[in-house]
Design an enzyme around this catalytic site. Structure first.
Site, mmCIF file in Angstrom:
data_model
loop_
_atom_site.group_PDB
_atom_site.id
_atom_site.type_symbol
_atom_site.label_atom_id
_atom_site.label_comp_id
_atom_site.label_asym_id
_atom_site.label_seq_id
_atom_site.Cartn_x
_atom_site.Cartn_y
_atom_site.Cartn_z
ATOM 1 N N HIS A 1 24.682 16.393 -30.466
ATOM 2 C CA HIS A 1 26.006 15.796 -30.373
ATOM 3 C C HIS A 1 26.989 16.443 -31.356
ATOM 4 C CE1 HIS A 1 25.446 13.723 -34.220
ATOM 5 N NE2 HIS A 1 24.216 13.449 -33.803
ATOM 6 N N GLU B 1 18.179 8.693 -31.489
ATOM 7 C CA GLU B 1 17.873 9.129 -32.845
ATOM 8 C C GLU B 1 16.711 8.316 -33.413
ATOM 9 O OE1 GLU B 1 17.465 11.194 -35.101
ATOM 10 O OE2 GLU B 1 19.510 11.599 -35.800
#
Length: 221
Positions: A8, A88
């Site tokens: 990202h 994550e």
């Protein structure tokens, strides 16, 4: 078959660690720079996809979904799947800054792979969920004629490293010696009909203690 891995863009948590005390990890937004990074990555990602189609698997976190939107891939995208197993590493909920600083030092000393965060995950836990995801993904890519042969995965730094560790059967020591990709950094995995190949190695912050080095070819056929 091709798998494109994309981290990202820069998020609020990348520039302000205190944000984790106010905002849930999954809700951290991109910064203005992160939004620009996503837009800038669009042409190179489209070049890797070619004429398409591409299946996109994205972590359901806000920063990964916004990065995907910023790529503006248009009609080359066949499907978008928000995949929780690509999230994550879980550090727990709203985090106490003093405790988190202590945990970071403990984790670094103990090892990023095996150290389990209180109310969260170890790297090994993330590795386990990625193993299940990769098994399903490879089955779809090989056996389902409706599934595109090109896949884009938009995820997180540690998650991407562990995905490659699992795919190439790297040692834990080698994994722990590797650095995360930069924000909006990318790697490409191509299958040559026999095995997976990584387009270029990850940067390393130290030599692997066991002497293992990254190889571009993996053992999985």
């Amino acid at each position: 078959m091709r798998i494109i891995l994309l981290r990202h863009g820069q998020s609020l948590g990348n520039v302000d660690e205190s944000a984790y005390c106010r905002v849930p990890d999954h809700s951290l937004p991109l910064t203005a720079l992160g939004e620009q990074q996503a837009r800038s990555a669009g042409p190179s990602i489209r070049g890797l996809i070619g004429e398409g189609p591409v299946a996109v698997y994205v972590s359901p976190y806000l920063r990964t979904r916004k990065t995907l939107a910023g790529l503006e891939l248009g009609d080359v995208v066949d499907r978008v799947i928000a995949e929780p197993r690509l999230r994550e590493q879980d550090w727990g909920n709203l985090q106490d800054p003093v405790q988190q600083e202590v945990l970071k030092h403990q984790r670094h000393a103990f090892g990023h792979f095996f150290f389990r965060l209180p109310n969260g995950e170890s790297g090994a836990d993330v590795d386990d969920r990625l193993a299940a995801f990769l098994g399903e993904l490879e089955l779809h890519m090989r056996k389902d004629p409706r599934h595109p042969r090109t896949v884009l995965i938009v995820s997180h730094g540690l998650t991407i490293r562990l995905l490659c560790r699992r795919l190439f059967s790297w040692s834990v020591e080698l994994f722990e010696s590797l650095s995360n990709l930069d924000t909006c950094g990318q790697r490409v995995l191509d299958h040559d009909g026999v095995e997976w190949r990584l387009d270029r190695p990850f940067e390393q912050w130290r030599e692997s203690p066991d002497g293992e080095t990254q190889v571009q070819a993996g053992p999985r056929g």
